[in-house]
Design a protein around this motif. Structure first.
Motif, PDB file in Angstrom:
ATOM      1  N   GLU A  79       0.835  -1.193   0.000  1.00  0.00           N
ATOM      2  CA  GLU A  79       0.000   0.000   0.000  1.00  0.00           C
ATOM      3  C   GLU A  79       0.883   1.262   0.000  1.00  0.00           C
ATOM      4  OE1 GLU A  79      -2.997  -0.532  -0.464  1.00  0.00           O
ATOM      5  OE2 GLU A  79      -3.989   1.370  -0.017  1.00  0.00           O
ATOM      6  N   ILE A  80       1.907   1.235   0.832  1.00  0.00           N
ATOM      7  CA  ILE A  80       2.829   2.369   0.909  1.00  0.00           C
ATOM      8  C   ILE A  80       3.520   2.553  -0.441  1.00  0.00           C
ATOM      9  CG2 ILE A  80       4.966   3.228   1.980  1.00  0.00           C
ATOM     10  CD1 ILE A  80       4.044   1.708   4.562  1.00  0.00           C
ATOM     11  N   LYS A  81       3.939   1.441  -1.027  1.00  0.00           N
ATOM     12  CA  LYS A  81       4.617   1.517  -2.320  1.00  0.00           C
ATOM     13  C   LYS A  81       3.696   2.131  -3.378  1.00  0.00           C
ATOM     14  CE  LYS A  81       7.566  -0.639  -5.494  1.00  0.00           C
ATOM     15  NZ  LYS A  81       8.092  -1.806  -6.167  1.00  0.00           N
ATOM     16  N   TYR A  82       2.456   1.698  -3.344  1.00  0.00           N
ATOM     17  CA  TYR A  82       1.482   2.194  -4.313  1.00  0.00           C
ATOM     18  C   TYR A  82       1.279   3.705  -4.161  1.00  0.00           C
ATOM     19  CZ  TYR A  82      -3.115   2.989  -6.410  1.00  0.00           C
ATOM     20  OH  TYR A  82      -4.154   3.493  -7.149  1.00  0.00           O
ATOM     21  N   LEU A  83       1.164   4.160  -2.934  1.00  0.00           N
ATOM     22  CA  LEU A  83       0.853   5.569  -2.700  1.00  0.00           C
ATOM     23  C   LEU A  83       2.080   6.481  -2.713  1.00  0.00           C
ATOM     24  CD1 LEU A  83      -1.823   5.086   0.090  1.00  0.00           C
ATOM     25  CD2 LEU A  83      -2.241   5.836  -2.254  1.00  0.00           C
ATOM     26  N   ALA A  84       3.206   5.959  -2.232  1.00  0.00           N
ATOM     27  CA  ALA A  84       4.392   6.811  -2.105  1.00  0.00           C
ATOM     28  C   ALA A  84       5.354   6.615  -3.268  1.00  0.00           C
ATOM     29  CB  ALA A  84       5.103   6.525  -0.784  1.00  0.00           C
ATOM     30  N   GLU A  92       7.472   4.315  -3.545  1.00  0.00           N
ATOM     31  CA  GLU A  92       8.556   3.433  -3.088  1.00  0.00           C
ATOM     32  C   GLU A  92       8.345   3.153  -1.600  1.00  0.00           C
ATOM     33  OE1 GLU A  92      12.277   5.610  -3.369  1.00  0.00           O
ATOM     34  OE2 GLU A  92      11.708   6.918  -1.718  1.00  0.00           O
ATOM     35  N   VAL A  93       9.034   2.140  -1.130  1.00  0.00           N
ATOM     36  CA  VAL A  93       9.010   1.866   0.304  1.00  0.00           C
ATOM     37  C   VAL A  93      10.352   2.314   0.855  1.00  0.00           C
ATOM     38  CG1 VAL A  93       8.771   0.086   2.081  1.00  0.00           C
ATOM     39  CG2 VAL A  93       7.508  -0.113  -0.075  1.00  0.00           C
ATOM     40  N   HIS A  94      10.334   3.276   1.750  1.00  0.00           N
ATOM     41  CA  HIS A  94      11.600   3.808   2.260  1.00  0.00           C
ATOM     42  C   HIS A  94      12.449   2.689   2.858  1.00  0.00           C
ATOM     43  CE1 HIS A  94      14.447   6.083   4.745  1.00  0.00           C
ATOM     44  NE2 HIS A  94      14.239   7.065   3.886  1.00  0.00           N
ATOM     45  N   ARG A  95      13.773   2.814   2.670  1.00  0.00           N
ATOM     46  CA  ARG A  95      14.657   1.741   3.134  1.00  0.00           C
ATOM     47  C   ARG A  95      14.536   1.475   4.636  1.00  0.00           C
ATOM     48  NH1 ARG A  95      17.559   6.287   2.317  1.00  0.00           N
ATOM     49  NH2 ARG A  95      19.206   6.885   3.786  1.00  0.00           N
ATOM     50  N   PHE A  96      14.186   2.491   5.417  1.00  0.00           N
ATOM     51  CA  PHE A  96      14.057   2.249   6.860  1.00  0.00           C
ATOM     52  C   PHE A  96      12.901   1.285   7.155  1.00  0.00           C
ATOM     53  CE2 PHE A  96      16.005   6.647   8.141  1.00  0.00           C
ATOM     54  CZ  PHE A  96      17.202   6.262   7.570  1.00  0.00           C
ATOM     55  N   ILE A  97      11.900   1.273   6.280  1.00  0.00           N
ATOM     56  CA  ILE A  97      10.824   0.282   6.451  1.00  0.00           C
ATOM     57  C   ILE A  97      11.331  -1.078   5.973  1.00  0.00           C
ATOM     58  CG2 ILE A  97       8.493  -0.421   5.781  1.00  0.00           C
ATOM     59  CD1 ILE A  97       7.754   2.497   5.451  1.00  0.00           C
ATOM     60  N   LEU A 139      -4.063   5.610   5.455  1.00  0.00           N
ATOM     61  CA  LEU A 139      -3.749   5.558   4.020  1.00  0.00           C
ATOM     62  C   LEU A 139      -5.008   5.337   3.184  1.00  0.00           C
ATOM     63  CD1 LEU A 139      -0.347   3.612   4.021  1.00  0.00           C
ATOM     64  CD2 LEU A 139      -0.723   6.082   3.853  1.00  0.00           C
ATOM     65  N   ASP A 140      -5.937   4.569   3.726  1.00  0.00           N
ATOM     66  CA  ASP A 140      -7.227   4.409   3.044  1.00  0.00           C
ATOM     67  C   ASP A 140      -7.880   5.762   2.830  1.00  0.00           C
ATOM     68  OD1 ASP A 140      -7.323   1.752   2.602  1.00  0.00           O
ATOM     69  OD2 ASP A 140      -8.625   1.256   4.318  1.00  0.00           O
ATOM     70  N   GLY A 141      -7.875   6.551   3.880  1.00  0.00           N
ATOM     71  CA  GLY A 141      -8.453   7.888   3.803  1.00  0.00           C
ATOM     72  C   GLY A 141      -7.719   8.742   2.781  1.00  0.00           C
ATOM     73  N   GLN A 171       6.942  13.403   4.374  1.00  0.00           N
ATOM     74  CA  GLN A 171       6.445  14.724   3.989  1.00  0.00           C
ATOM     75  C   GLN A 171       6.577  14.939   2.485  1.00  0.00           C
ATOM     76  OE1 GLN A 171       8.813  18.181   5.060  1.00  0.00           O
ATOM     77  NE2 GLN A 171       6.960  19.377   5.468  1.00  0.00           N
ATOM     78  N   ASP A 172       7.724  14.576   1.928  1.00  0.00           N
ATOM     79  CA  ASP A 172       7.954  14.771   0.497  1.00  0.00           C
ATOM     80  C   ASP A 172       7.037  13.890  -0.339  1.00  0.00           C
ATOM     81  OD1 ASP A 172       9.898  16.600   1.055  1.00  0.00           O
ATOM     82  OD2 ASP A 172      11.577  15.212   0.766  1.00  0.00           O
ATOM     83  N   ARG A 173       6.916  12.632   0.054  1.00  0.00           N
ATOM     84  CA  ARG A 173       6.151  11.683  -0.757  1.00  0.00           C
ATOM     85  C   ARG A 173       4.655  11.941  -0.717  1.00  0.00           C
ATOM     86  NH1 ARG A 173       8.755   8.377  -4.524  1.00  0.00           N
ATOM     87  NH2 ARG A 173      10.891   9.029  -4.120  1.00  0.00           N
ATOM     88  N   PHE A 174       4.150  12.381   0.437  1.00  0.00           N
ATOM     89  CA  PHE A 174       2.703  12.598   0.556  1.00  0.00           C
ATOM     90  C   PHE A 174       2.335  14.077   0.440  1.00  0.00           C
ATOM     91  CE2 PHE A 174       3.368   8.430   2.408  1.00  0.00           C
ATOM     92  CZ  PHE A 174       2.334   7.702   1.842  1.00  0.00           C
ATOM     93  N   ASP A 175       3.368  14.913   0.382  1.00  0.00           N
ATOM     94  CA  ASP A 175       3.166  16.347   0.243  1.00  0.00           C
ATOM     95  C   ASP A 175       2.228  16.908   1.309  1.00  0.00           C
ATOM     96  OD1 ASP A 175       3.547  18.838  -0.925  1.00  0.00           O
ATOM     97  OD2 ASP A 175       1.770  18.633  -2.197  1.00  0.00           O
ATOM     98  N   VAL A 176       2.630  16.738   2.552  1.00  0.00           N
ATOM     99  CA  VAL A 176       1.764  17.148   3.669  1.00  0.00           C
ATOM    100  C   VAL A 176       2.505  18.063   4.650  1.00  0.00           C
ATOM    101  CG1 VAL A 176       0.242  15.129   3.599  1.00  0.00           C
ATOM    102  CG2 VAL A 176       2.398  15.000   4.886  1.00  0.00           C
ATOM    103  N   ASP A 177       1.706  18.753   5.473  1.00  0.00           N
ATOM    104  CA  ASP A 177       2.270  19.598   6.519  1.00  0.00           C
ATOM    105  C   ASP A 177       2.900  18.752   7.619  1.00  0.00           C
ATOM    106  OD1 ASP A 177       1.758  22.510   6.101  1.00  0.00           O
ATOM    107  OD2 ASP A 177      -0.289  21.764   5.755  1.00  0.00           O
ATOM    108  N   LEU A 178       3.856  19.353   8.305  1.00  0.00           N
ATOM    109  CA  LEU A 178       4.537  18.673   9.407  1.00  0.00           C
ATOM    110  C   LEU A 178       4.700  19.629  10.582  1.00  0.00           C
ATOM    111  CD1 LEU A 178       6.553  16.685  10.845  1.00  0.00           C
ATOM    112  CD2 LEU A 178       8.346  17.695   9.408  1.00  0.00           C
ATOM    113  N   ILE A 179       4.290  19.162  11.759  1.00  0.00           N
ATOM    114  CA  ILE A 179       4.565  19.913  12.985  1.00  0.00           C
ATOM    115  C   ILE A 179       5.702  19.227  13.731  1.00  0.00           C
ATOM    116  CG2 ILE A 179       3.667  20.640  15.239  1.00  0.00           C
ATOM    117  CD1 ILE A 179       0.891  20.802  13.991  1.00  0.00           C
ATOM    118  N   ILE A 180       6.723  19.982  14.091  1.00  0.00           N
ATOM    119  CA  ILE A 180       7.818  19.450  14.908  1.00  0.00           C
ATOM    120  C   ILE A 180       7.741  20.121  16.280  1.00  0.00           C
ATOM    121  CG2 ILE A 180      10.319  19.174  15.145  1.00  0.00           C
ATOM    122  CD1 ILE A 180      10.546  19.507  12.071  1.00  0.00           C
TER     123      ILE A 180
END
Ligand code: TRP
Length: 378
Positions: free
Chosen positions: A40-45, A47-52, A67-69, A103-112
């Motif tokens: 699912e991650i591969k489909y949406l992003a 790629e699957v990040h190497r840390f996964i 991810l469904d949402g 953040q890059d792959r899903f193009d979303v906001d991030l709060i740190i």
């Protein structure tokens, strides 16, 4: 440490072993990231990040639902954080590297969230040091290349108004006995420690609170932070917000072997401000090796790369997984010696730190662009 609490957000017992991660995650009630979720991650992003792939990010809560949402057009936001308790070392950056990828792959906001209040409550750091660590840690994190337009750094002491007003709503639903059992706190602990978890919950719903409609939240964190978010997940629905989803990592082994890299022992990790000479010396002198005692044995029997600090660090920093597999095989079969493996890691680390350093000035100049401000969400 309370005997039955092997992992709390402030302590990890040093007998904690790799094999216990799955057990702990399951005990906490998180799920292991399985093949279906990876696909699912591969489909949406893309790629699957190497840390996964390397099982460093290995567990989750409700990531499948989130991810469904997303697939149906519901954007989420990311939330992660750092307690500024000291200088940062390589291990501290791992969750942030991964978060940047999300953040890059899903193009979303991030709060740190930068929890200087937490470190004030839990440690003896002077206020001057706290200020210094706060500034330096933020600079270190941002030099990974986060996009200012979508990145929101929330220093707790600068946002006390908002954190307090939302924090008390969370606090109202948490009993002292819950905090004691979840974190192993005792009656003799200061009451700030009991309250603090409410503050760490706030960014998990703050975007929903600001915008007035529910925005899903995904929190990447190392497993020691799980108790906080277990509480958030219990309380937030009571306030009308959704449970945050999470993606959970293991600890990055310390220079000298298993356990968590500590901020208090200089030899426990490679710091971002170590110079090249120091890095080489630390690797050669302290780095836990999966190699053999003699060259002859190493050639004959090969190394165990899985427990080798140099190999693991190389693997984290090298995006080309084919290259990594090749090195793995060569080291395992005795073609590469421990010292050579350490040199490969040395080159990767110094190259990585140079890239970070080359970005620091620009980040420093634009620090204000990253500042958390509710209006940026409206
Ligand atoms: N408590 C964390 C620490 O000590 C900092 C933190 C705050 C955090 N919010 C977070 C970490 C969210 C991960 C995700 O470092």
């Amino acid at each position: 440490m309370a005997d039955d609490h092997e992992i709390t957000p402030w302590e990890v017992s040093n007998t904690f072993q790799e094999a216990q991660y799955e057990k702990i995650a399951k005990e906490f009630g998180a799920k292991i990231i399985d093949e279906g979720l990876r696909e699912e991650i591969k489909y949406l992003a893309g790629e699957v990040h190497r840390f996964i792939q390397y099982d460093i990010f290995f567990a989750h809560r409700d990531l499948d639902q989130l991810l469904d949402g997303y697939k149906k057009g519901r954007k989420f936001y990311l939330y992660t954080g750092r307690g500024p308790s000291g200088k940062m070392h390589l291990g501290h950056l791992i969750p942030f590297m991964f978060t940047k990828w999300l953040q890059d792959r899903f193009d979303v906001d991030l709060i740190i969230q930068i929890t200087d209040d937490e470190k004030y409550i839990f440690r003896d750091t002077s206020e001057a040091d706290l200020k210094k660590y706060t500034q330096n840690n933020i600079l270190d994190i941002l030099s990974l290349g986060f996009k200012p337009e979508k990145t929101h750094v929330m220093i707790d002491s600068d946002n006390s108004n908002l954190l307090y007003n939302y924090g008390i709503r969370v606090a109202k639903h948490i009993t002292a006995s819950t905090v004691k059992s979840v974190f192993g706190l005792k009656d003799s602990d200061n009451i700030g420690k009991f309250f603090f978890t409410s503050i760490q919950s706030v960014p998990a719903f703050i975007v929903s609170a600001i915008t007035g409609h529910n925005v899903p939240c995904l929190i990447p964190y190392a497993i020691d932070q799980d108790p906080h978010f277990k509480i958030s997940r219990d309380i937030l629905p009571k306030l009308g917000y959704e449970k945050p989803a999470s993606i959970i990592s293991k600890f990055i082994p310390s220079l000298k072997g298993s356990g968590k890299m500590s901020s208090s022992d200089e030899t426990s990790g490679i710091y971002l401000d170590d110079d090249n000479k120091t890095i080489k010396r630390k690797l050669m002198k302290y780095a836990f090796s999966g190699g053999r005692d003699t060259m002859e044995e190493q050639r004959r029997l090969g190394a165990n790369p899985d427990i080798d600090f140099a190999f693991n660090t190389y693997r984290m920093l090298e995006p080309d997984m084919t290259k990594v597999s090749k090195i793995y095989e060569e080291y395992r079969s005795g073609h590469i010696l421990s010292g050579e493996m350490k040199m490969l890691a040395y080159e990767k680390i110094t190259e990585f730190l140079e890239t970070l350093n080359s970005r620091r000035d620009a980040v420093l100049k634009n620090m204000d662009d990253y500042r958390f401000n509710p209006e940026r969400f409206l």
